[in-house]
Design an enzyme around this catalytic site. Sequence first.
Site, mmCIF file in Angstrom:
data_model
loop_
_atom_site.group_PDB
_atom_site.id
_atom_site.type_symbol
_atom_site.label_atom_id
_atom_site.label_comp_id
_atom_site.label_asym_id
_atom_site.label_seq_id
_atom_site.Cartn_x
_atom_site.Cartn_y
_atom_site.Cartn_z
ATOM 1 N N LYS A 87 10.076 -14.682 -14.022
ATOM 2 C CA LYS A 87 9.528 -13.717 -14.986
ATOM 3 C C LYS A 87 8.361 -14.322 -15.748
ATOM 4 C CE LYS A 87 10.905 -10.849 -14.243
ATOM 5 N NZ LYS A 87 11.713 -9.985 -13.431
ATOM 6 N N ARG A 128 3.076 0.425 -5.444
ATOM 7 C CA ARG A 128 2.999 -0.274 -4.157
ATOM 8 C C ARG A 128 1.722 -1.096 -4.021
ATOM 9 N NH1 ARG A 128 6.665 2.932 -0.751
ATOM 10 N NH2 ARG A 128 5.872 1.895 1.077
ATOM 11 N N ASN A 188 -0.367 1.859 6.094
ATOM 12 C CA ASN A 188 0.507 0.949 5.358
ATOM 13 C C ASN A 188 1.216 0.079 6.395
ATOM 14 O OD1 ASN A 188 2.281 -0.278 3.537
ATOM 15 N ND2 ASN A 188 3.793 1.351 3.783
ATOM 16 N N GLY A 189 1.150 -1.246 6.213
ATOM 17 C CA GLY A 189 1.788 -2.148 7.182
ATOM 18 C C GLY A 189 0.820 -3.256 7.549
ATOM 19 N N TRP A 199 -2.790 -2.729 -1.707
ATOM 20 C CA TRP A 199 -2.452 -4.095 -2.105
ATOM 21 C C TRP A 199 -2.978 -4.960 -0.973
ATOM 22 C CZ3 TRP A 199 0.446 -8.183 -0.125
ATOM 23 C CH2 TRP A 199 0.737 -9.224 -1.027
ATOM 24 N N CYS A 249 0.824 -1.199 0.000
ATOM 25 C CA CYS A 249 0.000 0.000 0.000
ATOM 26 C C CYS A 249 0.864 1.256 0.000
ATOM 27 C CB CYS A 249 -0.932 0.062 1.196
ATOM 28 S SG CYS A 249 -1.857 -1.437 1.447
ATOM 29 N N LYS A 256 4.647 -3.418 -7.162
ATOM 30 C CA LYS A 256 6.047 -3.186 -7.527
ATOM 31 C C LYS A 256 6.945 -3.258 -6.298
ATOM 32 C CE LYS A 256 9.367 -1.974 -10.317
ATOM 33 N NZ LYS A 256 9.878 -3.092 -11.130
ATOM 34 N N GLU A 311 15.538 -16.726 -12.540
ATOM 35 C CA GLU A 311 14.931 -15.448 -12.943
ATOM 36 C C GLU A 311 13.965 -15.679 -14.117
ATOM 37 O OE1 GLU A 311 14.526 -12.610 -11.860
ATOM 38 O OE2 GLU A 311 14.192 -11.244 -13.523
ATOM 39 N N GLU A 314 5.292 -14.563 -13.330
ATOM 40 C CA GLU A 314 4.623 -13.327 -12.917
ATOM 41 C C GLU A 314 3.981 -12.592 -14.089
ATOM 42 O OE1 GLU A 314 6.822 -10.153 -11.027
ATOM 43 O OE2 GLU A 314 8.559 -10.482 -12.282
ATOM 44 N N HIS A 351 17.413 -35.877 -9.426
ATOM 45 C CA HIS A 351 17.036 -36.126 -8.024
ATOM 46 C C HIS A 351 15.537 -35.909 -7.793
ATOM 47 C CE1 HIS A 351 21.209 -36.630 -7.034
ATOM 48 N NE2 HIS A 351 21.474 -35.515 -7.694
HETATM 49 O O1 M6R Z 1 12.511 -3.657 -4.797
HETATM 50 P P1 M6R Z 1 13.163 -4.997 -4.614
HETATM 51 O O2 M6R Z 1 14.249 -5.245 -5.598
HETATM 52 O O3 M6R Z 1 13.633 -5.231 -3.213
HETATM 53 O O4 M6R Z 1 12.025 -6.039 -4.913
HETATM 54 C C1 M6R Z 1 12.240 -7.408 -4.766
HETATM 55 C C2 M6R Z 1 11.135 -8.214 -5.430
HETATM 56 O O5 M6R Z 1 9.899 -7.897 -4.870
HETATM 57 C C3 M6R Z 1 11.070 -7.973 -6.932
HETATM 58 O O6 M6R Z 1 12.288 -8.242 -7.552
HETATM 59 C C4 M6R Z 1 9.979 -8.852 -7.556
HETATM 60 O O7 M6R Z 1 10.337 -10.191 -7.454
HETATM 61 C C5 M6R Z 1 9.743 -8.457 -9.017
HETATM 62 N N1 M6R Z 1 8.336 -8.405 -9.275
HETATM 63 C C6 M6R Z 1 10.358 -9.392 -9.978
HETATM 64 O O8 M6R Z 1 10.100 -9.062 -11.300
#
Ligand code: M6R
Length: 596
Positions: free
Chosen positions: A473, A27, A97-98, A73, A2, A591, A469, A476, A492
């Site tokens: 990607k 956020r 927020n929190g 969020w 948030c 984000k 990664e 998400e 394994h």
């Molecule tokens: O702002 P940060 O780099 O600390 O964020 C970490 C993750 O939340 C961020 O990398 C998230 O996994 C992304 N959505 C990946 O694309």
Amino acid sequence: MCGIVGLVSTQPVARDLISGLGQLEYRGYDSAGIALAGPGFVVRKVIGCATDLAAALRLDETAGRAGIAHTRWATHGKPEERNAHPHVYQGVAVVHNGIIENHAMLRERLVESGHVFLSDTDSEVVPHLIAEARARGAAHLDAVQQAVEWLHGAYAIAVLFADKPDHIFVAKYGSPVLIGARSGVVAVASDTIALAGLCLRYTALEDGDLAVLTPDSVRILDSFGKTASRTWELVMDREQAAELDRFEHHTRREIAEQPVALRNTDALLRGKPLPDGIAAAQRLIFVACGSSLYAAATARVWIEKLTGLPCDIEIASEYRYREAPIQAGSVAVLVSQSGETADSLACLPLFRARGVPVVGVVNVTQSTIARASDLVWPTTAGRELGVAATKSFTAQLVALLRLGVAFSQARDCDPAVRAQVVAGLTAAPMICAETEEMEPALAELAHWIAGENEALFIGRAAGAAIAGEAALKLKELSYIRAEAYAAGELKHGPIALIRQGSPVLVFAGTDALVGKTVSNAEEVRARGANVVAFTDADGASAFAGVAETVMALPGRGVGHMFAQVVALQLLAYHAALALGRNVDRPRNLAKSVTVE
Ligand code: M6R
């Protein structure tokens, strides 16, 4: 997560509040709300974002000269209008927020004494507690203070009272919050991005602080109730509004911005020395989440080669609670695009307590992690609006490798390895641009994977981290089930996943391990997998006859890693397009993850 923003001014604030709120949508963006006071008391909430909120407000409702707003969020309660903030009770409006961890107990107690709740959120207890204190006769500030004494957990709270419309009250514990000011305007916001253009200077509240804001004054009380004087910093100007230019999505534009982001980051960090206390490190502990974690894991392979230092890669949400022994002589490296990620931030005090210096590899240099680090080792990727990390990831790789080079220099390690890494960094921007030109072939692969609705990514060494990664990607952006494994781990267990036609995507450069990785590809192929190899020109011949598709990407060694990353980004982007996903704002995500 948030985002919260509040303004108290001599002029109506609705327009600026909504503009600031729009800047905070990274956020969270499932619902938004606003409360405005003086004259009147107006509360509006919508499912959607700041522009939807602006559309919902009638002109005659926008005269208020004080207001608080929130973009959400969801943590507790579905994204529904009744769960959106501000939560209001008896003329007390609160944005939060929190996470209030003891909300259930508090709610039960309040309900027993006759309070009626309208939402499923943890946050709603706050206006009830404040109203309860007011009903006992507490003054406004005292009521806020008495209310927060009940709270366990993390909070950044802004409070607007219908009967005190020229004031905003703020309380902070655990979640970051800033106060901004310029002549005739005082603001509260989750970060500086929302303050840019509205305020000239800002200060960060500390845990236990309370603040009282009026149009021409800021009073901060510390956790002992004493008036605190804090250092003010300049708010950096808002970056030029990010235009989509010729691109359909911010994510795609940000993929294309990588050559510039990498060149700028490399230029900034080239030759930057390490302070003695950090250069003397005997061990590096990298702590991060999500893509930042994979960036650290990818870079580790080369940092260990460069420096001979043992490098630990730690998931922040695990590390914060693990009570891991921290050896004397360690240096911690927090890697975070936003510099606000709650779990990463929570590891800082662990290092502080043991006198371990902290290096912050951050993209947002006016962030909480940046402020708390002993050394800021910045990426200059520019603002990233797509929720998926793209240019920030490759910029982190550059910054981390430059950090490795700096340690290598300070420790007088093998100059040949240093030269190899520096050459890769110099070539990386052009390699990214060249890989982008392979977009049509990557889009074709993406369509196939979208049809299969699954993917397994494998690699060794840096390739294993890049596979991680890639899976993140793809998940998400496209919501396709994707897994990543170190190639040697397949037998394994995960090899049981392989069926006729399973997409298996391999990341391999021509390093000493390429032969081993080819063998792993053979193993899955023998069980029916359809193998795609992302490799360099030499690797292409090693994979010929094993992989159905060989993507011969540009570059060698360190430079080639950047090609693999751009390829995985374009693959995930096109898979998302093929499935009609919301590329810039995938479902359920935000984000910046500012709750644990
Ligand atoms: O702002 P940060 O780099 O600390 O964020 C970490 C993750 O939340 C961020 O990398 C998230 O996994 C992304 N959505 C990946 O694309």
